[in-house]
Design an enzyme around this catalytic site. Structure first.
Site, mmCIF file in Angstrom:
data_model
loop_
_atom_site.group_PDB
_atom_site.id
_atom_site.type_symbol
_atom_site.label_atom_id
_atom_site.label_comp_id
_atom_site.label_asym_id
_atom_site.label_seq_id
_atom_site.Cartn_x
_atom_site.Cartn_y
_atom_site.Cartn_z
ATOM 1 N N THR A 36 0.836 -1.205 0.000
ATOM 2 C CA THR A 36 0.000 0.000 0.000
ATOM 3 C C THR A 36 0.869 1.254 0.000
ATOM 4 O O THR A 36 0.612 2.214 -0.737
ATOM 5 C CB THR A 36 -0.914 -0.001 1.248
ATOM 6 O OG1 THR A 36 -1.546 -1.271 1.356
ATOM 7 C CG2 THR A 36 -1.970 1.083 1.155
ATOM 8 N N ILE A 37 1.920 1.219 0.816
ATOM 9 C CA ILE A 37 2.785 2.412 0.932
ATOM 10 C C ILE A 37 3.463 2.699 -0.412
ATOM 11 O O ILE A 37 3.518 3.852 -0.872
ATOM 12 C CB ILE A 37 3.813 2.203 2.071
ATOM 13 C CG1 ILE A 37 3.074 2.130 3.422
ATOM 14 C CG2 ILE A 37 4.861 3.310 2.082
ATOM 15 C CD1 ILE A 37 3.939 1.703 4.604
ATOM 16 N N LYS A 64 -5.841 -2.032 -1.085
ATOM 17 C CA LYS A 64 -6.857 -1.954 -0.012
ATOM 18 C C LYS A 64 -8.018 -1.056 -0.449
ATOM 19 O O LYS A 64 -8.422 -0.108 0.234
ATOM 20 C CB LYS A 64 -6.256 -1.470 1.310
ATOM 21 C CG LYS A 64 -5.174 -2.397 1.868
ATOM 22 C CD LYS A 64 -4.687 -1.945 3.250
ATOM 23 C CE LYS A 64 -3.703 -2.911 3.874
ATOM 24 N NZ LYS A 64 -2.355 -2.927 3.291
ATOM 25 N N ASP A 67 -13.591 1.764 -2.500
ATOM 26 C CA ASP A 67 -14.661 2.242 -3.391
ATOM 27 C C ASP A 67 -14.092 2.220 -4.813
ATOM 28 O O ASP A 67 -12.897 1.969 -4.997
ATOM 29 C CB ASP A 67 -15.070 3.668 -2.965
ATOM 30 C CG ASP A 67 -16.354 4.132 -3.662
ATOM 31 O OD1 ASP A 67 -17.066 3.279 -4.229
ATOM 32 O OD2 ASP A 67 -16.619 5.334 -3.632
ATOM 33 N N ALA A 68 -14.934 2.486 -5.789
ATOM 34 C CA ALA A 68 -14.490 2.520 -7.196
ATOM 35 C C ALA A 68 -13.799 1.210 -7.565
ATOM 36 O O ALA A 68 -12.719 1.209 -8.174
ATOM 37 C CB ALA A 68 -13.563 3.715 -7.436
ATOM 38 N N LEU A 72 -10.460 0.949 -10.086
ATOM 39 C CA LEU A 72 -9.157 0.654 -9.473
ATOM 40 C C LEU A 72 -8.666 -0.741 -9.844
ATOM 41 O O LEU A 72 -7.465 -0.945 -10.062
ATOM 42 C CB LEU A 72 -9.238 0.846 -7.949
ATOM 43 C CG LEU A 72 -9.432 2.320 -7.558
ATOM 44 C CD1 LEU A 72 -9.678 2.454 -6.055
ATOM 45 C CD2 LEU A 72 -8.236 3.164 -7.971
ATOM 46 N N GLU A 112 -8.901 -7.819 2.508
ATOM 47 C CA GLU A 112 -8.025 -7.499 3.647
ATOM 48 C C GLU A 112 -8.859 -7.395 4.909
ATOM 49 O O GLU A 112 -9.742 -6.526 5.012
ATOM 50 C CB GLU A 112 -7.376 -6.131 3.417
ATOM 51 C CG GLU A 112 -6.184 -6.157 2.532
ATOM 52 C CD GLU A 112 -4.884 -6.308 3.319
ATOM 53 O OE1 GLU A 112 -4.902 -6.373 4.577
ATOM 54 O OE2 GLU A 112 -3.845 -6.353 2.654
ATOM 55 N N HIS A 136 -5.004 -9.994 8.915
ATOM 56 C CA HIS A 136 -4.017 -8.936 9.076
ATOM 57 C C HIS A 136 -3.979 -8.371 10.489
ATOM 58 O O HIS A 136 -4.985 -7.888 10.979
ATOM 59 C CB HIS A 136 -4.405 -7.805 8.105
ATOM 60 C CG HIS A 136 -3.258 -6.936 7.719
ATOM 61 N ND1 HIS A 136 -3.063 -6.518 6.435
ATOM 62 C CD2 HIS A 136 -2.252 -6.412 8.447
ATOM 63 C CE1 HIS A 136 -1.971 -5.761 6.379
ATOM 64 N NE2 HIS A 136 -1.472 -5.676 7.599
ATOM 65 N N ARG A 139 0.015 -2.755 11.488
ATOM 66 C CA ARG A 139 1.264 -2.227 12.053
ATOM 67 C C ARG A 139 1.016 -1.488 13.353
ATOM 68 O O ARG A 139 1.762 -1.609 14.317
ATOM 69 C CB ARG A 139 1.857 -1.182 11.099
ATOM 70 C CG ARG A 139 2.647 -1.740 9.994
ATOM 71 C CD ARG A 139 3.333 -0.617 9.255
ATOM 72 N NE ARG A 139 4.084 -1.205 8.166
ATOM 73 C CZ ARG A 139 5.192 -0.709 7.675
ATOM 74 N NH1 ARG A 139 5.679 0.410 8.150
ATOM 75 N NH2 ARG A 139 5.819 -1.301 6.700
#
Ligand code: 5RP
Length: 220
Positions: A36-37, A64, A67-68, A72, A112, A136, A139
């Site tokens: 993700t980062i 992650k 929406d959309a 995406l 996730e 998950h 962090r």
């Protein structure tokens, strides 16, 4: 039950350092994740470059998505991802759209599991045709001292019973793996314990040794 695979999560804030990490580690891993980062920092360029450099690895875009889903997923799969993540809080309609795009490209959606979700939600995702979920420990949860416990293992078993294949992530180190011995695990997703290791190859080998010791009687 197949032997769990090893997935490298690239959570770097720039593509150059992510590429340095994967250059060292790619012979030791089954799945490459544009984390993700990295996705936020570098966009789908990261997925495109990883696809071009490592055509034979399974490639995940860890977006992650909330929406959309159609837009995406189209971006992620066009960039070369095999799998894309959708957050468990997303509406079912988002998951359905993302799954539709994934299916049309021969890819898969992974849900996730963070925060609030129920086993009824999981049944609904599975009914849509989604096959994978990621269990998950975040962090921030890890940093606040949250460790793996019986409640996690019970939920993992119930998710498996629903028919979802589970990957497990969140500050995983080889010493954690015996905890999951009785779970059907698709992959262990590891970021910092591989990318920040003094000797990344040795760290990857430590994961493989633990996987072989615990699941060695199963096929890869
Ligand atoms: C964070 C993630 C991470 O990529 C994943 O949890 C692996 O990272 P680490 O092993 O460093 O915890 O998805 O949201």
């Amino acid at each position: 039950m197949a032997k769990p695979q090893l997935q490298l999560a690239l959570d770097h804030t720039n593509l150059e350092s992510a590429l340095q990490t994967v250059k060292i580690l790619h012979p030791y891993i089954d799945i490459i994740e544009s984390g993700t980062i990295l996705c936020v920092s570098e966009g789908m360029k990261a997925v495109r470059e990883l696809r071009a450099l490592y055509p034979d690895h399974t490639l995940v875009a860890d977006l992650k998505v909330a929406d959309a889903g159609e837009t995406l997923a189209t971006e992620a799969f066009n960039a070369g991802a095999d799998w894309m993540t959708v957050i468990c809080a997303a509406p079912l309609a988002t998951m359905a759209k993302a799954h539709e795009v994934a299916q049309a490209r021969g890819g898969e959606i992974q849900i996730e599991l963070f925060g609030n979700w129920t086993l009824d939600d999981a049944r609904a995702w599975h009914q849509l045709g989604i096959k994978q979920a990621i269990y998950h420990r975040g962090r921030d949860a890890q940093a606040s001292g949250q460790s793996w416990g019986k409640a996690d293992l019970d939920l993992m078993k119930q998710l498996s019973d629903i028919g979802l294949e589970l990957s497990i992530t969140g500050g995983i180190v080889p010493e954690d793996l015996p905890l999951f011995r009785d779970i059907t695990v698709r992959a262990f997703i590891v970021g910092r314990a591989l990318a920040q290791a003094a000797d990344p190859a040795a760290a990857a080998n430590a994961f493989h040794s633990a996987i072989d010791a615990l699941w060695g009687d199963q096929h890869a």
